[in-house]
Design an enzyme around this catalytic site. Structure first.
Site, PDB file in Angstrom:
ATOM      1  N   GLU A  42       0.812  -1.235   0.000  1.00  0.00           N
ATOM      2  CA  GLU A  42       0.000   0.000   0.000  1.00  0.00           C
ATOM      3  C   GLU A  42       0.842   1.280   0.000  1.00  0.00           C
ATOM      4  OE1 GLU A  42      -2.812  -0.381   3.231  1.00  0.00           O
ATOM      5  OE2 GLU A  42      -3.807  -2.093   2.289  1.00  0.00           O
TER       6      GLU A  42
ATOM      7  N   ASP B  66     -12.111 -10.544  -0.601  1.00  0.00           N
ATOM      8  CA  ASP B  66     -13.396 -10.660   0.088  1.00  0.00           C
ATOM      9  C   ASP B  66     -14.387  -9.738  -0.619  1.00  0.00           C
ATOM     10  OD1 ASP B  66     -12.450  -8.237   1.188  1.00  0.00           O
ATOM     11  OD2 ASP B  66     -12.479  -8.940   3.252  1.00  0.00           O
TER      12      ASP B  66
ATOM     13  N   GLU C  73      -6.063 -10.879  -0.990  1.00  0.00           N
ATOM     14  CA  GLU C  73      -6.878 -10.626   0.209  1.00  0.00           C
ATOM     15  C   GLU C  73      -8.360 -10.582  -0.160  1.00  0.00           C
ATOM     16  OE1 GLU C  73      -5.446  -7.195   2.420  1.00  0.00           O
ATOM     17  OE2 GLU C  73      -3.371  -7.710   2.023  1.00  0.00           O
TER      18      GLU C  73
ATOM     19  N   ASN D  72       2.178  -5.269  -3.078  1.00  0.00           N
ATOM     20  CA  ASN D  72       0.772  -5.595  -2.789  1.00  0.00           C
ATOM     21  C   ASN D  72      -0.007  -4.307  -2.536  1.00  0.00           C
ATOM     22  OD1 ASN D  72      -1.110  -7.842  -2.082  1.00  0.00           O
ATOM     23  ND2 ASN D  72      -1.117  -6.930  -0.036  1.00  0.00           N
TER      24      ASN D  72
ATOM     25  N   HIS E  46     -10.379  -6.352  -2.142  1.00  0.00           N
ATOM     26  CA  HIS E  46     -11.432  -6.070  -1.147  1.00  0.00           C
ATOM     27  C   HIS E  46     -12.569  -5.334  -1.865  1.00  0.00           C
ATOM     28  CE1 HIS E  46      -8.995  -7.370   2.191  1.00  0.00           C
ATOM     29  NE2 HIS E  46      -8.030  -6.549   1.866  1.00  0.00           N
TER      30      HIS E  46
HETATM   31  C1  XIL Z   1      -6.333  -6.167   8.378  1.00  0.00           C
HETATM   32  C2  XIL Z   1      -6.665  -7.320   9.313  1.00  0.00           C
HETATM   33  O1  XIL Z   1      -7.565  -8.180   8.672  1.00  0.00           O
HETATM   34  C3  XIL Z   1      -7.268  -6.804  10.607  1.00  0.00           C
HETATM   35  O2  XIL Z   1      -7.402  -7.855  11.555  1.00  0.00           O
HETATM   36  C4  XIL Z   1      -6.390  -5.702  11.195  1.00  0.00           C
HETATM   37  O3  XIL Z   1      -7.041  -5.148  12.319  1.00  0.00           O
HETATM   38  C5  XIL Z   1      -6.118  -4.617  10.172  1.00  0.00           C
HETATM   39  O4  XIL Z   1      -5.526  -5.202   9.022  1.00  0.00           O
HETATM   40  N1  XIL Z   1      -4.928  -4.565   3.758  1.00  0.00           N
HETATM   41  C6  XIL Z   1      -3.930  -5.389   4.226  1.00  0.00           C
HETATM   42  C7  XIL Z   1      -4.206  -6.252   5.411  1.00  0.00           C
HETATM   43  O5  XIL Z   1      -2.864  -5.490   3.604  1.00  0.00           O
HETATM   44  O6  XIL Z   1      -3.051  -6.449   6.197  1.00  0.00           O
HETATM   45  C8  XIL Z   1      -5.319  -5.709   6.250  1.00  0.00           C
HETATM   46  O7  XIL Z   1      -5.619  -6.667   7.282  1.00  0.00           O
HETATM   47  C9  XIL Z   1      -6.530  -5.401   5.406  1.00  0.00           C
HETATM   48  C10 XIL Z   1      -6.210  -4.373   4.363  1.00  0.00           C
END
Ligand code: XIL
Length: 302
Positions: free
Chosen positions: A127, A237, A235, A170, A206
């Site tokens: 990020e 979802d 990641e 990422n 996401h």
């Molecule tokens: C999130 C986790 O799922 C949570 O438990 C934590 O509180 C915050 O981070 N991008 C990422 C992940 O790269 O590491 C993040 O994970 C979600 C967004």
């Protein structure tokens, strides 16, 4: 095949999930993990605040639990993440530029050495770009004190620490073709042209109504793959439920399957009840570990 992991493996891919060490003792959590998935990403346990909350004092116990579990099950492990502006202990932002550079190098080298030979791919930098149309870098201690060069420096340091791990950049909101993904694309293109070591790009995935999956999703993954890097969905979802959610999952999985260099998919958790955004019910298993329509959609698309 009848499980997510076995179906993905049939085309040489993996199907993973984010895992929290604190839930591994829950029987249904562990059995669903072991039955369905063949890769894991520690959800928080390898982050800077978890591994080096005090400078130079490294804590690996929670991450080690996940790594041991995954290795016993022959699962791939994604390391997440080495250099990120968030979940960063306060001491890091108090350092001078030269001390920050040393601390970043030491953090990367220490984690990668501890897990050397055990990690399939590391999210070396997470990020680093801003949202919106600017294509600019996001403000962070690293960006603000070390300048644009910190990313390539991180990748070079990572390559030296574990030459056999794949090194990924990422990010989120880079899933479709937009100003942010194009800024990342240009960075990766430049790295490849100059021989900066980068092997993969992770697309977090996401999705919700504010940032939905778009019709140029596959084309975007393909343009990165065409630069000569692997692409991974890291990641995933999708907010929603029922058929609409299932259809989105189908499209994401189909896009990966259509791209030779899309090497695997990771969903960001096993069950909705432990999701970081559980009110969105974004995962493949409900709070009772029952398979949702989204599960069936993914299995059929793999
Ligand atoms: C999130 C986790 O799922 C949570 O438990 C934590 O509180 C915050 O981070 N991008 C990422 C992940 O790269 O590491 C993040 O994970 C979600 C967004």
């Amino acid at each position: 095949a009848s499980t997510l992991g076995a179906s993905a493996a049939a085309s040489g891919r993996y199907f993973g999930t984010a895992v929290a060490a604190s839930h591994l003792g829950e029987a249904q959590y562990a059995s669903t993990l072991d039955t369905e998935f063949n890769a894991v990403t520690p959800e928080n346990e390898m982050k800077w605040d978890a591994t080096e909350s005090t400078q130079g004092v490294f804590t690996y116990s929670a991450a080690d639990q996940i790594v041991a579990h995954a290795q016993a099950q022959n699962m791939k492990i994604r390391g997440h993440t080495l250099v990120w502006y968030s979940q960063l202990p306060g001491w890091v932002s108090g350092l001078s530029a030269s001390a920050l550079q040393s601390a970043m190098d030491n953090h990367i080298t220490s984690l990668m050495t501890h897990y050397k030979g055990k990690i399939y791919a590391w999210d070396v930098v997470n990020e680093a770009f801003q949202d919106g149309g600017s294509g600019a870098r996001r403000s962070s201690p690293f960006q603000d004190k070390l300048g644009d060069g910190y990313i390539e420096h991180a990748f070079r340091t990572a390559r030296a620490a574990d030459p056999n791990a794949k090194l990924c950049y990422n990010d989120y909101n880079i899933d479709g073709i937009n100003a942010k993904s194009t800024a990342v694309y240009n960075m990766v293109k430049d790295f490849k042209a100059r021989g900066v070591p980068i092997d993969c790009v992770g697309f977090q995935g996401h999705f919700n109504s504010a940032s939905p999956m778009t019709s140029d999703y596959q084309a975007n993954l393909q343009r990165f793959a065409d630069l000569g890097v692997d692409v991974q969905i890291t990641e995933l979802d999708v907010a929603g439920s029922g058929t609409a959610q299932a259809d989105s999952y189908t499209k994401v999985v189909q896009a990966c399957m259509a791209i030779q260099r899309c090497t695997g998919i990771t969903v960001w958790g096993i069950t909705d009840k432990y999701s970081w955004r559980s009110s969105d019910t974004p995962l493949l298993f409900d709070g009772n570990y029952s398979k949702k329509p989204s599960y069936t959609a993914v299995l059929n698309a793999l």
